[in-house]
Design a protein around this motif. Structure first.
Motif, PDB file in Angstrom:
ATOM      1  N   MET A  17       0.824  -1.205   0.000  1.00  0.00           N
ATOM      2  CA  MET A  17       0.000   0.000   0.000  1.00  0.00           C
ATOM      3  C   MET A  17       0.864   1.264   0.000  1.00  0.00           C
ATOM      4  SD  MET A  17      -3.379   0.526   0.074  1.00  0.00           S
ATOM      5  CE  MET A  17      -4.148  -0.755   1.064  1.00  0.00           C
ATOM      6  N   LYS A  25      -4.193   5.204  -5.104  1.00  0.00           N
ATOM      7  CA  LYS A  25      -4.843   5.102  -3.795  1.00  0.00           C
ATOM      8  C   LYS A  25      -6.056   6.022  -3.689  1.00  0.00           C
ATOM      9  CE  LYS A  25      -0.693   5.328  -1.798  1.00  0.00           C
ATOM     10  NZ  LYS A  25       0.381   5.379  -0.765  1.00  0.00           N
ATOM     11  N   THR A  29      -9.748   4.577  -3.129  1.00  0.00           N
ATOM     12  CA  THR A  29     -10.537   5.058  -1.990  1.00  0.00           C
ATOM     13  C   THR A  29     -11.895   5.571  -2.444  1.00  0.00           C
ATOM     14  OG1 THR A  29      -8.504   5.689  -0.820  1.00  0.00           O
ATOM     15  CG2 THR A  29     -10.563   6.657  -0.040  1.00  0.00           C
ATOM     16  N   PHE A  32     -13.987   2.649  -3.240  1.00  0.00           N
ATOM     17  CA  PHE A  32     -14.315   1.927  -2.005  1.00  0.00           C
ATOM     18  C   PHE A  32     -15.479   2.600  -1.290  1.00  0.00           C
ATOM     19  CE2 PHE A  32     -13.768   1.205   2.577  1.00  0.00           C
ATOM     20  CZ  PHE A  32     -13.805  -0.182   2.612  1.00  0.00           C
ATOM     21  N   PHE A  55      -7.108  -4.948   2.694  1.00  0.00           N
ATOM     22  CA  PHE A  55      -6.469  -3.636   2.614  1.00  0.00           C
ATOM     23  C   PHE A  55      -5.574  -3.392   3.833  1.00  0.00           C
ATOM     24  CE2 PHE A  55      -9.967  -1.649  -0.228  1.00  0.00           C
ATOM     25  CZ  PHE A  55      -9.382  -2.251  -1.330  1.00  0.00           C
ATOM     26  N   CYS A  58      -2.463  -5.493   3.568  1.00  0.00           N
ATOM     27  CA  CYS A  58      -1.536  -4.963   2.562  1.00  0.00           C
ATOM     28  C   CYS A  58      -0.840  -3.684   3.033  1.00  0.00           C
ATOM     29  CB  CYS A  58      -2.271  -4.690   1.259  1.00  0.00           C
ATOM     30  SG  CYS A  58      -2.825  -6.175   0.390  1.00  0.00           S
ATOM     31  N   SER A  59      -1.472  -2.950   3.936  1.00  0.00           N
ATOM     32  CA  SER A  59      -0.864  -1.720   4.441  1.00  0.00           C
ATOM     33  C   SER A  59       0.117  -1.972   5.569  1.00  0.00           C
ATOM     34  CB  SER A  59      -1.953  -0.757   4.926  1.00  0.00           C
ATOM     35  OG  SER A  59      -2.595  -1.280   6.080  1.00  0.00           O
ATOM     36  N   GLY A 122     -11.533   2.355   6.274  1.00  0.00           N
ATOM     37  CA  GLY A 122     -10.933   2.246   4.949  1.00  0.00           C
ATOM     38  C   GLY A 122     -10.322   3.552   4.470  1.00  0.00           C
ATOM     39  N   PHE A 252      -9.181  -4.486  -7.877  1.00  0.00           N
ATOM     40  CA  PHE A 252     -10.265  -3.807  -7.175  1.00  0.00           C
ATOM     41  C   PHE A 252     -11.510  -3.697  -8.056  1.00  0.00           C
ATOM     42  CE2 PHE A 252     -12.687  -0.243  -5.532  1.00  0.00           C
ATOM     43  CZ  PHE A 252     -12.718  -0.555  -4.179  1.00  0.00           C
TER      44      PHE A 252
END
Length: 270
Positions: A17, A25, A29, A32, A55, A58-59, A122, A252
Motif C-alpha cells: 500500500m 490510492k 478510496t 471503495f 487492505f 496490505c498496508s 478504509g 479492485f
C-alpha cells in the motif's frame, strides 16, 4: 477522545500500500466509498469486511491503529444506527408508544453501522500510507483536467493536504489546553451532560486562538517562499504508474464487480 484522532497521520513503511502511486490510492478510496454504500445484502457486506481486512493486511498497519481512528465517531455511528432502527415499515418485533421496531429496521441499523465503520477505517488507510506532500501531488495530477475550467488545482490540493495535516495537530493542542486547565483546578467529565458540555467552553477560545495563530504563521511562511500556486512549478519526483498500480486497479475493479453481482444474486431476505 482527541488523542484517538488519527486522520492525517502518516506511518512510514514499505508495504504494498505504501508503494502504490498516490493517484491509484485516491481512485481506489473513491470507489471503495461507492462500494460501501452499494453493499446491501449480507453476502456483499461480508465481502466488504473481508476486502477491508485485505487492505489492512496490505498496508501492514495494525488493526488496532486503524480502528482507533473509528473510536471518536462511535457515538455518531450508534446514534445514526439507532435512528434507522425506528425508521421504515416491516415485520414488527417490538412496539412501545409511538415507536415501532421492525426486522427491516434492525437490519438497516446494523448495516449502516457496519458501513460507517468500514468507511472510516478504509479511508484512514490512505493517510496512514501516504505522506501529505505525495497526496497533494496525486490530487493535483488527478484534478489537472479541470484547469481548463479555471480551477486553481494547485491551491486546492495544497489546501486539502494542509487541512488533513492540521487535524492531529489541533487534537494535540486540545489535549495540551485540557491538561493546562486541569492543572489550574478545572474539572472535565464530571456532573450531568449539560455541565460536561459547559466545562469545555473555556477550552474553545484558546483552541481557536491557537488555530488562528498557526494559520497566520503558515500564511507568512508561504508568502516568504513566494508561493504563487502550481503554475510553472516543477516536481522533484514525477509520478508514474507501475505494474503494481495497474494490477491493484484491476483487482479492485473485479472486487467492485463482485459486490454488484452479490447484491443481485443474493439479496437479503427478511
Amino acid at each position: 477522545m482527541p488523542r484517538d484522532i488519527t486522520v492525517g497521520q502518516f506511518l512510514p513503511g514499505h508495504s504494498i500500500m505504501h508503494r502504490l502511486d498516490p493517484r491509484t490510492k485516491i481512485v481506489l478510496t473513491f470507489f471503495f466509498i461507492i462500494q460501501v454504500f452499494i453493499s446491501k445484502s449480507a453476502i456483499s457486506l461480508s465481502f466488504l469486511i473481508a476486502l477491508l481486512g485485505v487492505f489492512i493486511a496490505c498496508s501492514q498497519v495494525s488493526p488496532g491503529k486503524v480502528f482507533k481512528g473509528v473510536r471518536p465517531m462511535i457515538p455518531v455511528i450508534i446514534f445514526t444506527a439507532v435512528l434507522n432502527i425506528f425508521y421504515g415499515s416491516g415485520d414488527p418485533v417490538l412496539s412501545f408508544s409511538i415507536f415501532h421496531i421492525t426486522k427491516q429496521g434492525l437490519f438497516t441499523g446494523f448495516t449502516l453501522m457496519v458501513r460507517l465503520t468500514a468507511l472510516i477505517a478504509g479511508c484512514s488507510l490512505i493517510t496512514y500510507t501516504t505522506s501529505l506532500n505525495t497526496l497533494a501531488a496525486g490530487l493535483e495530477q488527478l484534478l489537472s483536467p479541470f484547469k481548463r475550467f479555471h480551477l486553481k488545482v494547485g491551491e486546492l490540493s495544497m489546501t486539502i493536504a494542509i487541512t488533513l495535516r492540521f487535524l492531529p495537530t489541533l487534537a494535540d493542542e486540545f489535549d495540551r489546553i485540557i491538561d493546562a486547565q486541569k492543572a489550574r483546578g478545572a474539572e472535565f467529565g464530571s456532573g450531568n451532560f449539560i455541565k460536561r458540555i459547559k466545562s469545555y467552553f473555556p477550552v474553545i477560545l484558546p483552541l481557536f486562538m491557537s488555530a488562528f495563530r498557526r494559520a497566520f504563521e503558515l500564511t507568512n511562511a508561504i508568502e516568504c517562499r513566494c508561493y504563487r500556486g502550481g503554475e510553472g512549478r516543477t516536481k522533484m519526483s514525477v509520478l508514474r504508474l507501475s505494474k503494481t498500480d495497474v494490477g491493484a486497479i484491476l483487482l479492485f475493479l473485479l472486487a467492485f464487480s463482485l459486490t454488484i453481482i452479490f447484491n443481485v444474486l443474493f439479496p437479503f431476505q427478511y
